[in-house]
Design a protein around this motif. Sequence first.
Motif, PDB file in Angstrom:
ATOM      1  N   GLY A 138       0.892  -1.267  -0.155  1.00 36.01           N
ATOM      2  CA  GLY A 138       0.120   0.095  -0.166  1.00 36.01           C
ATOM      3  C   GLY A 138       0.834   1.299  -0.116  1.00 36.01           C
ATOM      4  O   GLY A 138       0.291   2.450   0.282  1.00 36.01           O
ATOM      5  N   ALA A 139       2.211   1.229  -0.365  1.00 34.63           N
ATOM      6  CA  ALA A 139       2.990   2.316  -0.536  1.00 34.63           C
ATOM      7  C   ALA A 139       2.417   3.344  -1.552  1.00 34.63           C
ATOM      8  O   ALA A 139       1.744   2.834  -2.549  1.00 34.63           O
ATOM      9  N   PRO A 140       2.873   4.588  -1.464  1.00 35.45           N
ATOM     10  CA  PRO A 140       2.348   5.492  -2.442  1.00 35.45           C
ATOM     11  C   PRO A 140       2.846   5.328  -3.946  1.00 35.45           C
ATOM     12  O   PRO A 140       2.469   5.931  -4.927  1.00 35.45           O
ATOM     13  N   LYS A 141       3.908   4.545  -3.825  1.00 32.78           N
ATOM     14  CA  LYS A 141       4.542   4.346  -5.290  1.00 32.78           C
ATOM     15  C   LYS A 141       4.670   2.631  -5.663  1.00 32.78           C
ATOM     16  O   LYS A 141       4.495   2.042  -4.719  1.00 32.78           O
ATOM     17  N   HIS A 142       4.738   2.634  -6.969  1.00 34.05           N
ATOM     18  CA  HIS A 142       4.856   1.150  -7.416  1.00 34.05           C
ATOM     19  C   HIS A 142       6.107   0.652  -6.864  1.00 34.05           C
ATOM     20  O   HIS A 142       7.299   1.344  -6.856  1.00 34.05           O
ATOM     21  N   PRO A 143       6.317  -0.776  -6.890  1.00 33.31           N
ATOM     22  CA  PRO A 143       7.508  -1.454  -6.642  1.00 33.31           C
ATOM     23  C   PRO A 143       8.455  -1.450  -7.654  1.00 33.31           C
ATOM     24  O   PRO A 143       7.916  -1.270  -9.077  1.00 33.31           O
ATOM     25  N   ALA A 144       9.753  -1.406  -7.437  1.00 31.68           N
ATOM     26  CA  ALA A 144      10.757  -1.416  -8.607  1.00 31.68           C
ATOM     27  C   ALA A 144      10.596  -2.536  -9.712  1.00 31.68           C
ATOM     28  O   ALA A 144      10.621  -2.430 -11.076  1.00 31.68           O
ATOM     29  N   PHE A 201      -8.652 -11.842  -6.361  1.00 35.78           N
ATOM     30  CA  PHE A 201      -7.745 -11.754  -5.301  1.00 35.78           C
ATOM     31  C   PHE A 201      -8.308 -11.573  -3.936  1.00 35.78           C
ATOM     32  O   PHE A 201      -8.051 -12.321  -3.113  1.00 35.78           O
ATOM     33  N   ASN A 202      -9.417 -10.920  -3.910  1.00 33.49           N
ATOM     34  CA  ASN A 202     -10.082 -10.723  -2.583  1.00 33.49           C
ATOM     35  C   ASN A 202     -10.972 -11.948  -2.140  1.00 33.49           C
ATOM     36  O   ASN A 202     -11.200 -12.030  -0.906  1.00 33.49           O
ATOM     37  N   GLU A 203     -11.305 -12.801  -3.137  1.00 33.81           N
ATOM     38  CA  GLU A 203     -11.753 -14.151  -2.723  1.00 33.81           C
ATOM     39  C   GLU A 203     -10.862 -14.967  -2.008  1.00 33.81           C
ATOM     40  O   GLU A 203     -11.066 -15.746  -1.073  1.00 33.81           O
ATOM     41  N   VAL A 204      -9.556 -14.933  -2.107  1.00 35.74           N
ATOM     42  CA  VAL A 204      -8.720 -15.746  -1.621  1.00 35.74           C
ATOM     43  C   VAL A 204      -8.225 -15.103  -0.228  1.00 35.74           C
ATOM     44  O   VAL A 204      -7.847 -15.560   0.698  1.00 35.74           O
ATOM     45  N   SER A 205      -7.941 -13.702  -0.173  1.00 34.18           N
ATOM     46  CA  SER A 205      -7.282 -12.950   0.747  1.00 34.18           C
ATOM     47  C   SER A 205      -7.735 -11.463   0.758  1.00 34.18           C
ATOM     48  O   SER A 205      -7.981 -10.883  -0.330  1.00 34.18           O
ATOM     49  N   SER A 206      -7.908 -10.871   1.846  1.00 35.76           N
ATOM     50  CA  SER A 206      -8.064  -9.556   2.041  1.00 35.76           C
ATOM     51  C   SER A 206      -6.847  -8.869   1.723  1.00 35.76           C
ATOM     52  O   SER A 206      -7.221  -7.241   1.958  1.00 35.76           O
ATOM     53  N   PHE A 207      -5.773  -9.098   1.596  1.00 34.98           N
ATOM     54  CA  PHE A 207      -4.691  -8.292   1.642  1.00 34.98           C
ATOM     55  C   PHE A 207      -4.590  -7.207   0.517  1.00 34.98           C
ATOM     56  O   PHE A 207      -4.219  -6.024   0.791  1.00 34.98           O
ATOM     57  N   LEU A 208      -5.089  -7.446  -0.557  1.00 33.31           N
ATOM     58  CA  LEU A 208      -5.110  -6.533  -1.734  1.00 33.31           C
ATOM     59  C   LEU A 208      -6.182  -5.271  -1.469  1.00 33.31           C
ATOM     60  O   LEU A 208      -5.729  -4.093  -1.618  1.00 33.31           O
ATOM     61  N   ALA A 209      -7.158  -5.480  -0.977  1.00 32.91           N
ATOM     62  CA  ALA A 209      -8.145  -4.475  -0.524  1.00 32.91           C
ATOM     63  C   ALA A 209      -7.567  -3.889   0.492  1.00 32.91           C
ATOM     64  O   ALA A 209      -7.781  -2.153   0.828  1.00 32.91           O
ATOM     65  N   GLU A 210      -6.879  -4.217   1.495  1.00 31.43           N
ATOM     66  CA  GLU A 210      -6.135  -3.589   2.691  1.00 31.43           C
ATOM     67  C   GLU A 210      -4.971  -2.889   2.208  1.00 31.43           C
ATOM     68  O   GLU A 210      -5.042  -1.376   2.348  1.00 31.43           O
ATOM     69  N   HIS A 211      -4.359  -3.199   1.171  1.00 34.79           N
ATOM     70  CA  HIS A 211      -3.072  -2.311   0.487  1.00 34.79           C
ATOM     71  C   HIS A 211      -3.601  -1.292  -0.216  1.00 34.79           C
ATOM     72  O   HIS A 211      -3.164  -0.150  -0.074  1.00 34.79           O
ATOM     73  N   GLN A 212      -4.644  -1.537  -0.825  1.00 36.04           N
ATOM     74  CA  GLN A 212      -5.452  -0.592  -1.755  1.00 36.04           C
ATOM     75  C   GLN A 212      -5.936   0.719  -0.828  1.00 36.04           C
ATOM     76  O   GLN A 212      -5.950   1.834  -1.170  1.00 36.04           O
ATOM     77  N   ALA A 213      -6.707   0.304   0.027  1.00 40.63           N
ATOM     78  CA  ALA A 213      -7.098   1.409   1.160  1.00 40.63           C
ATOM     79  C   ALA A 213      -6.237   2.283   1.833  1.00 40.63           C
ATOM     80  O   ALA A 213      -6.329   3.562   2.162  1.00 40.63           O
ATOM     81  N   LYS A 214      -4.816   1.862   1.693  1.00 30.20           N
ATOM     82  CA  LYS A 214      -3.566   2.692   2.300  1.00 30.20           C
ATOM     83  C   LYS A 214      -3.144   3.566   1.370  1.00 30.20           C
ATOM     84  O   LYS A 214      -2.315   4.454   1.828  1.00 30.20           O
ATOM     85  N   ARG A 273      -3.137   5.512  -5.189  1.00 29.41           N
ATOM     86  CA  ARG A 273      -2.808   4.860  -6.503  1.00 29.41           C
ATOM     87  C   ARG A 273      -3.646   3.789  -6.630  1.00 29.41           C
ATOM     88  O   ARG A 273      -3.849   3.011  -5.655  1.00 29.41           O
ATOM     89  N   GLN A 274      -3.950   3.294  -7.607  1.00 32.63           N
ATOM     90  CA  GLN A 274      -4.479   2.019  -8.347  1.00 32.63           C
ATOM     91  C   GLN A 274      -3.351   0.970  -8.097  1.00 32.63           C
ATOM     92  O   GLN A 274      -2.464   1.334  -9.101  1.00 32.63           O
ATOM     93  N   ILE A 275      -3.345  -0.014  -7.420  1.00 26.27           N
ATOM     94  CA  ILE A 275      -2.677  -1.100  -7.377  1.00 26.27           C
ATOM     95  C   ILE A 275      -2.613  -1.904  -8.620  1.00 26.27           C
ATOM     96  O   ILE A 275      -3.719  -2.413  -9.085  1.00 26.27           O
ATOM     97  N   PRO A 276      -1.572  -1.775  -9.556  1.00 28.27           N
ATOM     98  CA  PRO A 276      -1.570  -2.869 -10.762  1.00 28.27           C
ATOM     99  C   PRO A 276      -1.740  -4.096 -10.102  1.00 28.27           C
ATOM    100  O   PRO A 276      -1.237  -4.611  -9.461  1.00 28.27           O
ATOM    101  N   LEU A 277      -2.426  -4.722 -11.380  1.00 30.35           N
ATOM    102  CA  LEU A 277      -2.438  -6.281 -11.165  1.00 30.35           C
ATOM    103  C   LEU A 277      -1.904  -6.622 -12.751  1.00 30.35           C
ATOM    104  O   LEU A 277      -2.211  -6.124 -13.874  1.00 30.35           O
ATOM    105  N   ILE A 278      -0.792  -7.653 -12.372  1.00 35.11           N
ATOM    106  CA  ILE A 278      -0.241  -7.972 -13.728  1.00 35.11           C
ATOM    107  C   ILE A 278      -0.581  -9.689 -13.759  1.00 35.11           C
ATOM    108  O   ILE A 278      -0.361 -10.387 -13.112  1.00 35.11           O
ATOM    109  N   VAL A 279      -0.867  -9.885 -15.304  1.00 32.59           N
ATOM    110  CA  VAL A 279      -1.191 -11.104 -15.736  1.00 32.59           C
ATOM    111  C   VAL A 279       0.135 -11.913 -16.322  1.00 32.59           C
ATOM    112  O   VAL A 279       0.524 -11.091 -17.224  1.00 32.59           O
TER     113      VAL A 279
END
Length: 139
Positions: free
Chosen positions: A66-72, A111-124, A127-133
């Motif tokens: 949930g940091a304000p920038k994308h990871p490297a 993702f949220n069916e499996v775990s709430s971590f993505l929604a929790e990180h998005q709430a922090k 930025r829209q957290i990118p999802l990569i296929v």
Amino acid sequence: MQDINAWNKNVIDEFRANGGKVGGPYAGGRLLLLNTVGAKSGEKRTTPLGFVDDGDSYVVAASMLGAPKHPAWYHNIVANPEVTVEIGGEAFTTTAVIASGEEYRRLFAKFNEVSSFLAEHQAKTTRQIPLIVLKRSAD
């Protein structure tokens, strides 16, 4: 940054030594190793990430807790979308595609069916957290 690098190195070493299985906070979770080429450095980088399946593809989130920038690694895949993925004891080439629109909404829900971590990180973050296929390449 040094602490996270040391943490990741330990997870990577354990993953590779145990055929993709790790303990600690990741015990029982689904991890893969994403191997990218640095966008600026050109050096090989490995990042352990949680994932969900989507048909024959794997989906990872560039949440960075949930940091304000994308990871490297996200910038690496934008610059060089052909990446290597390790799952269990297998390594293979994939093409990284950034999800958008309806696909993004569907995968976010998955993702949220499996775990709430993505929604929790998005709430922090704002930025829209990118999802990569990660689409497996034809061998």
